[in-house]
Scaffold this motif. Structure first.
Motif, PDB file in Angstrom:
ATOM      1  N   THR A 119      -1.585 -24.881 -28.608  1.00  0.00           N
ATOM      2  CA  THR A 119      -1.374 -23.439 -28.699  1.00  0.00           C
ATOM      3  C   THR A 119      -2.602 -22.786 -29.329  1.00  0.00           C
ATOM      4  O   THR A 119      -3.258 -23.366 -30.180  1.00  0.00           O
ATOM      5  N   GLY A 120      -2.920 -21.604 -28.873  1.00  0.00           N
ATOM      6  CA  GLY A 120      -4.017 -20.850 -29.457  1.00  0.00           C
ATOM      7  C   GLY A 120      -5.395 -21.179 -28.916  1.00  0.00           C
ATOM      8  O   GLY A 120      -6.384 -20.618 -29.376  1.00  0.00           O
ATOM      9  N   LEU A 121      -5.496 -22.067 -27.933  1.00  0.00           N
ATOM     10  CA  LEU A 121      -6.803 -22.369 -27.353  1.00  0.00           C
ATOM     11  C   LEU A 121      -7.132 -21.338 -26.276  1.00  0.00           C
ATOM     12  O   LEU A 121      -6.222 -20.808 -25.629  1.00  0.00           O
ATOM     13  N   PRO A 122      -8.411 -21.081 -26.044  1.00  0.00           N
ATOM     14  CA  PRO A 122      -8.777 -20.152 -24.961  1.00  0.00           C
ATOM     15  C   PRO A 122      -8.328 -20.715 -23.618  1.00  0.00           C
ATOM     16  O   PRO A 122      -8.264 -21.932 -23.435  1.00  0.00           O
ATOM     17  N   ARG A 123      -8.015 -19.799 -22.697  1.00  0.00           N
ATOM     18  CA  ARG A 123      -7.594 -20.237 -21.358  1.00  0.00           C
ATOM     19  C   ARG A 123      -8.732 -20.976 -20.687  1.00  0.00           C
ATOM     20  O   ARG A 123      -9.886 -20.619 -20.815  1.00  0.00           O
ATOM     21  N   MET A 124      -8.379 -22.013 -19.948  1.00  0.00           N
ATOM     22  CA  MET A 124      -9.401 -22.760 -19.228  1.00  0.00           C
ATOM     23  C   MET A 124      -9.385 -22.366 -17.763  1.00  0.00           C
ATOM     24  O   MET A 124      -8.418 -21.802 -17.262  1.00  0.00           O
ATOM     25  N   LYS A 125     -10.482 -22.654 -17.070  1.00  0.00           N
ATOM     26  CA  LYS A 125     -10.611 -22.329 -15.658  1.00  0.00           C
ATOM     27  C   LYS A 125      -9.777 -23.284 -14.826  1.00  0.00           C
ATOM     28  O   LYS A 125      -9.591 -24.435 -15.177  1.00  0.00           O
ATOM     29  N   ALA A 126      -9.295 -22.802 -13.686  1.00  0.00           N
ATOM     30  CA  ALA A 126      -8.461 -23.619 -12.796  1.00  0.00           C
ATOM     31  C   ALA A 126      -9.280 -24.155 -11.632  1.00  0.00           C
ATOM     32  O   ALA A 126      -8.836 -24.184 -10.509  1.00  0.00           O
ATOM     33  N   ASP A 127     -10.511 -24.604 -11.891  1.00  0.00           N
ATOM     34  CA  ASP A 127     -11.365 -25.160 -10.844  1.00  0.00           C
ATOM     35  C   ASP A 127     -10.909 -26.562 -10.488  1.00  0.00           C
ATOM     36  O   ASP A 127     -10.109 -27.166 -11.189  1.00  0.00           O
ATOM     37  N   ALA A 128     -11.494 -27.097  -9.427  1.00  0.00           N
ATOM     38  CA  ALA A 128     -11.216 -28.487  -9.058  1.00  0.00           C
ATOM     39  C   ALA A 128     -11.818 -29.402 -10.122  1.00  0.00           C
ATOM     40  O   ALA A 128     -12.630 -28.974 -10.934  1.00  0.00           O
ATOM     41  N   LEU A 129     -11.437 -30.651 -10.073  1.00  0.00           N
ATOM     42  CA  LEU A 129     -11.925 -31.630 -11.041  1.00  0.00           C
ATOM     43  C   LEU A 129     -13.443 -31.630 -11.061  1.00  0.00           C
ATOM     44  O   LEU A 129     -14.091 -31.765 -10.031  1.00  0.00           O
ATOM     45  N   ALA A 130     -13.996 -31.434 -12.216  1.00  0.00           N
ATOM     46  CA  ALA A 130     -15.448 -31.403 -12.377  1.00  0.00           C
ATOM     47  C   ALA A 130     -16.032 -32.779 -12.099  1.00  0.00           C
ATOM     48  O   ALA A 130     -15.577 -33.767 -12.619  1.00  0.00           O
ATOM     49  N   GLU A 131     -17.043 -32.827 -11.260  1.00  0.00           N
ATOM     50  CA  GLU A 131     -17.738 -34.070 -10.952  1.00  0.00           C
ATOM     51  C   GLU A 131     -19.207 -33.852 -11.251  1.00  0.00           C
ATOM     52  O   GLU A 131     -19.745 -32.798 -10.973  1.00  0.00           O
ATOM     53  N   PRO A 132     -19.937 -34.781 -11.749  1.00  0.00           N
ATOM     54  CA  PRO A 132     -19.497 -36.044 -12.298  1.00  0.00           C
ATOM     55  C   PRO A 132     -18.970 -35.870 -13.714  1.00  0.00           C
ATOM     56  O   PRO A 132     -18.994 -34.781 -14.250  1.00  0.00           O
ATOM     57  N   VAL A 133     -18.600 -36.979 -14.306  1.00  0.00           N
ATOM     58  CA  VAL A 133     -18.096 -36.967 -15.673  1.00  0.00           C
ATOM     59  C   VAL A 133     -19.189 -36.440 -16.593  1.00  0.00           C
ATOM     60  O   VAL A 133     -20.352 -36.783 -16.445  1.00  0.00           O
ATOM     61  N   HIS A 134     -18.796 -35.599 -17.566  1.00  0.00           N
ATOM     62  CA  HIS A 134     -19.756 -35.096 -18.529  1.00  0.00           C
ATOM     63  C   HIS A 134     -20.224 -36.214 -19.434  1.00  0.00           C
ATOM     64  O   HIS A 134     -19.430 -37.034 -19.875  1.00  0.00           O
ATOM     65  N   ASP A 135     -21.515 -36.230 -19.710  1.00  0.00           N
ATOM     66  CA  ASP A 135     -22.070 -37.217 -20.628  1.00  0.00           C
ATOM     67  C   ASP A 135     -21.919 -36.686 -22.038  1.00  0.00           C
ATOM     68  O   ASP A 135     -22.512 -35.669 -22.393  1.00  0.00           O
ATOM     69  N   ALA A 136     -21.130 -37.361 -22.851  1.00  0.00           N
ATOM     70  CA  ALA A 136     -20.850 -36.911 -24.216  1.00  0.00           C
ATOM     71  C   ALA A 136     -22.117 -36.814 -25.049  1.00  0.00           C
ATOM     72  O   ALA A 136     -22.195 -36.034 -25.989  1.00  0.00           O
ATOM     73  N   ALA A 137     -23.130 -37.595 -24.718  1.00  0.00           N
ATOM     74  CA  ALA A 137     -24.361 -37.579 -25.505  1.00  0.00           C
ATOM     75  C   ALA A 137     -25.169 -36.310 -25.257  1.00  0.00           C
ATOM     76  O   ALA A 137     -25.925 -35.875 -26.118  1.00  0.00           O
TER      77      ALA A 137
END
Length: 172
Positions: A119-137
């Motif tokens: 609760t209380g988080l900003p709304r996120m976009k309803a796009d398709a699954l983001a490709e490729p995986v985000h690199d945490a580094a």
């Protein structure tokens, strides 16, 4: 605020996530979709939250995303002041980025035991699954920004931690 029961539930949930990850990795099928394996393997049925994942998410992608999503949880859950937004936004950003329906289903699942989760988080976009995986580094997550913004000011006063998991002081 006494949030030790919420912390306990979130630790149990983290354990379930790790167990699901372990079972999926044991299939030795990194390119298979989690949704497909969920249909094939009865032992995965108890992990209801797996149904909330994007339908095309592979085991390899799930592995990377789960590591990014939940790696801050142990530290966050042991902090004296629970940062609820950091816990939820880490999962939202790393595991459900672009999967609004999945995020809503996941939040509903977690809120059965932790009413405030998500609760209380900003709304996120309803796009398709983001490709490729985000690199945490290389990608800064909302959790990192949240942690930086919530660091206490430096002071000479000792940091006193009270309540779970720190025992109450005993009279001497």
């Amino acid at each position: 605020m006494d949030d030790r029961f919420d912390r306990r539930e979130l630790l149990l949930h983290l354990g379930d996530m790790l167990e699901a990850l372990n079972r999926l990795s044991r299939t030795s099928r990194p390119t298979a979709s989690v949704a497909h394996l969920l249909q094939e393997d009865d032992s995965l049925q108890r992990f209801e939250f797996l149904r909330a994942l994007a339908p095309k998410m592979t085991v390899a992608e799930f592995t990377k995303r789960i590591a990014s999503a939940f790696s801050p949880w142990p530290k966050e859950l042991l902090e004296a002041e629970l940062n609820r937004d950091a816990l939820a936004s880490s999962v939202q950003h790393n595991l459900f980025d672009g999967n609004l329906d999945g995020w809503k289903a996941y939040v509903t699942h977690v809120q059965r035991t932790v009413k405030w989760f998500g609760t209380g988080l900003p709304r996120m976009k309803a796009d398709a699954l983001a490709e490729p995986v985000h690199d945490a580094a290389t990608d800064a997550t909302p959790v990192e920004a949240s942690v930086v913004n919530t660091l206490p000011a430096e002071s000479d006063a000792p940091t006193e931690k009270k309540g779970w998991p720190w025992p109450e002081p005993r009279p001497t």
